[in-house]
Design a protein around this motif. Sequence first.
Motif, PDB file in Angstrom:
ATOM      1  N   VAL A 154       0.840  -1.197   0.000  1.00 28.19           N
ATOM      2  CA  VAL A 154       0.000   0.000   0.000  1.00 28.19           C
ATOM      3  C   VAL A 154       0.875   1.248   0.000  1.00 28.19           C
ATOM      4  O   VAL A 154       1.788   1.383   0.824  1.00 28.19           O
ATOM      5  CB  VAL A 154      -0.933   0.026   1.222  1.00 28.19           C
ATOM      6  CG1 VAL A 154      -1.710   1.339   1.283  1.00 28.19           C
ATOM      7  CG2 VAL A 154      -1.908  -1.138   1.171  1.00 28.19           C
ATOM      8  N   SER A 155       0.575   2.157  -0.918  1.00 25.06           N
ATOM      9  CA  SER A 155       1.241   3.457  -0.985  1.00 25.06           C
ATOM     10  C   SER A 155       0.315   4.516  -0.405  1.00 25.06           C
ATOM     11  O   SER A 155      -0.835   4.653  -0.828  1.00 25.06           O
ATOM     12  CB  SER A 155       1.573   3.803  -2.445  1.00 25.06           C
ATOM     13  OG  SER A 155       1.987   5.152  -2.570  1.00 25.06           O
ATOM     14  N   LEU A 156       0.824   5.281   0.583  1.00 23.73           N
ATOM     15  CA  LEU A 156       0.029   6.302   1.261  1.00 23.73           C
ATOM     16  C   LEU A 156       0.566   7.694   0.953  1.00 23.73           C
ATOM     17  O   LEU A 156       1.783   7.901   0.934  1.00 23.73           O
ATOM     18  CB  LEU A 156       0.060   6.076   2.773  1.00 23.73           C
ATOM     19  CG  LEU A 156      -0.573   4.772   3.255  1.00 23.73           C
ATOM     20  CD1 LEU A 156      -0.262   4.559   4.730  1.00 23.73           C
ATOM     21  CD2 LEU A 156      -2.075   4.803   3.025  1.00 23.73           C
ATOM     22  N   PRO A 157      -0.332   8.663   0.724  1.00 25.97           N
ATOM     23  CA  PRO A 157       0.108  10.018   0.367  1.00 25.97           C
ATOM     24  C   PRO A 157       0.472  10.851   1.589  1.00 25.97           C
ATOM     25  O   PRO A 157      -0.200  11.806   1.945  1.00 25.97           O
ATOM     26  CB  PRO A 157      -1.129  10.588  -0.342  1.00 25.97           C
ATOM     27  CG  PRO A 157      -2.270   9.925   0.336  1.00 25.97           C
ATOM     28  CD  PRO A 157      -1.801   8.540   0.692  1.00 25.97           C
ATOM     29  N   GLY A 158       1.554  10.487   2.250  1.00 26.04           N
ATOM     30  CA  GLY A 158       1.999  11.228   3.420  1.00 26.04           C
ATOM     31  C   GLY A 158       2.953  10.399   4.248  1.00 26.04           C
ATOM     32  O   GLY A 158       3.200   9.235   3.945  1.00 26.04           O
ATOM     33  N   ALA A 159       3.494  11.006   5.287  1.00 23.06           N
ATOM     34  CA  ALA A 159       4.479  10.320   6.119  1.00 23.06           C
ATOM     35  C   ALA A 159       3.851   9.117   6.817  1.00 23.06           C
ATOM     36  O   ALA A 159       2.688   9.140   7.213  1.00 23.06           O
ATOM     37  CB  ALA A 159       5.046  11.288   7.154  1.00 23.06           C
ATOM     38  N   TYR A 160       4.640   8.060   6.952  1.00 21.63           N
ATOM     39  CA  TYR A 160       4.171   6.807   7.549  1.00 21.63           C
ATOM     40  C   TYR A 160       5.244   6.314   8.517  1.00 21.63           C
ATOM     41  O   TYR A 160       6.427   6.254   8.164  1.00 21.63           O
ATOM     42  CB  TYR A 160       3.916   5.774   6.455  1.00 21.63           C
ATOM     43  CG  TYR A 160       3.400   4.445   6.948  1.00 21.63           C
ATOM     44  CD1 TYR A 160       2.054   4.277   7.246  1.00 21.63           C
ATOM     45  CD2 TYR A 160       4.255   3.357   7.107  1.00 21.63           C
ATOM     46  CE1 TYR A 160       1.567   3.053   7.694  1.00 21.63           C
ATOM     47  CE2 TYR A 160       3.780   2.134   7.548  1.00 21.63           C
ATOM     48  CZ  TYR A 160       2.439   1.979   7.836  1.00 21.63           C
ATOM     49  OH  TYR A 160       1.956   0.770   8.280  1.00 21.63           O
ATOM     50  N   ASN A 161       4.834   5.981   9.721  1.00 18.63           N
ATOM     51  CA  ASN A 161       5.779   5.519  10.739  1.00 18.63           C
ATOM     52  C   ASN A 161       5.837   3.993  10.724  1.00 18.63           C
ATOM     53  O   ASN A 161       4.862   3.337  11.079  1.00 18.63           O
ATOM     54  CB  ASN A 161       5.347   6.007  12.120  1.00 18.63           C
ATOM     55  CG  ASN A 161       6.403   5.757  13.188  1.00 18.63           C
ATOM     56  OD1 ASN A 161       7.110   4.751  13.148  1.00 18.63           O
ATOM     57  ND2 ASN A 161       6.505   6.671  14.136  1.00 18.63           N
ATOM     58  N   PRO A 162       6.955   3.391  10.309  1.00 19.88           N
ATOM     59  CA  PRO A 162       7.019   1.932  10.214  1.00 19.88           C
ATOM     60  C   PRO A 162       7.003   1.241  11.570  1.00 19.88           C
ATOM     61  O   PRO A 162       6.704   0.053  11.652  1.00 19.88           O
ATOM     62  CB  PRO A 162       8.349   1.693   9.492  1.00 19.88           C
ATOM     63  CG  PRO A 162       9.190   2.886   9.819  1.00 19.88           C
ATOM     64  CD  PRO A 162       8.223   4.027   9.906  1.00 19.88           C
ATOM     65  N   HIS A 163       7.296   1.965  12.637  1.00 21.07           N
ATOM     66  CA  HIS A 163       7.343   1.353  13.960  1.00 21.07           C
ATOM     67  C   HIS A 163       5.957   1.270  14.594  1.00 21.07           C
ATOM     68  O   HIS A 163       5.631   0.290  15.266  1.00 21.07           O
ATOM     69  CB  HIS A 163       8.298   2.128  14.859  1.00 21.07           C
ATOM     70  CG  HIS A 163       9.674   2.261  14.284  1.00 21.07           C
ATOM     71  ND1 HIS A 163      10.470   1.173  13.996  1.00 21.07           N
ATOM     72  CD2 HIS A 163      10.381   3.369  13.896  1.00 21.07           C
ATOM     73  CE1 HIS A 163      11.613   1.598  13.472  1.00 21.07           C
ATOM     74  NE2 HIS A 163      11.579   2.904  13.402  1.00 21.07           N
ATOM     75  N   THR A 164       5.131   2.283  14.368  1.00 22.80           N
ATOM     76  CA  THR A 164       3.767   2.250  14.897  1.00 22.80           C
ATOM     77  C   THR A 164       2.781   1.696  13.878  1.00 22.80           C
ATOM     78  O   THR A 164       1.639   1.395  14.230  1.00 22.80           O
ATOM     79  CB  THR A 164       3.305   3.663  15.293  1.00 22.80           C
ATOM     80  OG1 THR A 164       3.260   4.499  14.120  1.00 22.80           O
ATOM     81  CG2 THR A 164       4.261   4.270  16.317  1.00 22.80           C
ATOM     82  N   ALA A 165       3.230   1.576  12.610  1.00 26.76           N
ATOM     83  CA  ALA A 165       2.359   1.146  11.514  1.00 26.76           C
ATOM     84  C   ALA A 165       1.162   2.070  11.351  1.00 26.76           C
ATOM     85  O   ALA A 165       0.065   1.640  10.994  1.00 26.76           O
ATOM     86  CB  ALA A 165       1.896  -0.300  11.708  1.00 26.76           C
ATOM     87  N   LEU A 166       1.393   3.372  11.575  1.00 23.76           N
ATOM     88  CA  LEU A 166       0.341   4.376  11.452  1.00 23.76           C
ATOM     89  C   LEU A 166       0.825   5.526  10.577  1.00 23.76           C
ATOM     90  O   LEU A 166       2.019   5.858  10.580  1.00 23.76           O
ATOM     91  CB  LEU A 166      -0.035   4.939  12.828  1.00 23.76           C
ATOM     92  CG  LEU A 166      -0.635   3.976  13.851  1.00 23.76           C
ATOM     93  CD1 LEU A 166      -0.752   4.674  15.195  1.00 23.76           C
ATOM     94  CD2 LEU A 166      -1.990   3.475  13.383  1.00 23.76           C
TER      95      LEU A 166
END
Length: 397
Positions: A154-166
């Motif tokens: 999944v590609s999201l249009p904005g910053a994504y935190n891989p540690h919180t998965a949010l």
Amino acid sequence: MTQQHPARTEGRNQRSRQAVVRLLRERGTLSRAEIARAVGLSPSTVSTLVAALVADGTVLERPEALTPAGGRAGRPGTAVMLNPAGGEAIGVDFGYRHVHVVIADVTHAVQIARSAPLPADYDASLGLDTAAELVRSAVRDAGTDPARILGVGVSLPGAYNPHTALPNSGLPSRWSGIPVAAELSRRLELPVLADNDANLGALAERQWGAGTGFDELVYIKLHSTVGAAFISNGRLTRGAAGGAGEIGHLVMDANGPLCRCGNRGCLESYVGLPQLMRALEPGYGDRITLRDVITKAWQGDRGCIRALSEAGKTAGRAVGMLSTVLNPAAVVIGGALAQAGELLLGPLRESAQAAGLPPAGTSLRILPAALGDQACALGAVALVLGQAGQTPMPTVV
């Protein structure tokens, strides 16, 4: 003479086999020599491994020959590829007004692509429901066996935190706090990985597009927002909290216009697509589109030429700064604004060279992206293929 312990030898062979398969998943068709260089094994060891993989149906050898990479002299190598029957990966790209889905096999061949429109500022629930239905219809239309699906990226249009998965809650977003990968996984009953659009655009362009062959690479997406991704030593650099590459909020002028992040004069305030279009409204009306702007500019409209040129110069200053700090071999410019071609890239290159210190600025190659609006969905496929075969495959990044 010291004898190798059979269990250790078998373990080493298994690791080497997994390394070869993982490499082919990530990079597609290669020669034996390219495999040997990439995984650090001898040519004879790679030949033995490939022969075993061919024997068990994991790998196929193509009859056509591959020219040695980089134009090096030498005998062309036989093409080695994963067996397409090894499975498919699904890529989902959430844009600002659309969701795009592709299904590709392990050889990177796209089987089907589908898109659906979404209203402006849609919420996560609508986006996820639309994506799930689009994936299901694409799987049906492609005749894909659900049991062969390796996973969904999944590609999201904005910053994504891989540690919180949010999605990163640092900026206003209707997706903040939503576990996107877990929610889509629940809807599809498939493993799902997620990352931001710039990171996945970078993965796609490096594997299949303008960034092929560059181990030190910066990808910049000039779109509704502005983001970047950094590849170093051939690997994506995400940062401590997944925030690497948020160059849209580099302050270019502390007295500039107010940005949505709370600062003034951010790069995005000058080259983000909404800001650029608003600047043109007084002279061209509020219905002018980016396609109109680019067309008029190529036809000689001075106002549109000026708007694209100024955007390129401002973005070029940021590129020059990045080249001084990171010293990449190449910068790939993607996103909707890249459609302007040299109207944007010419001023961007000139500004980047002026802003970057030599030798970083003078040796830098600035290239237009090659994959267009499929880049992020293809990068989501690349994300899955890069993880496939590792045990276990996580539900979220």
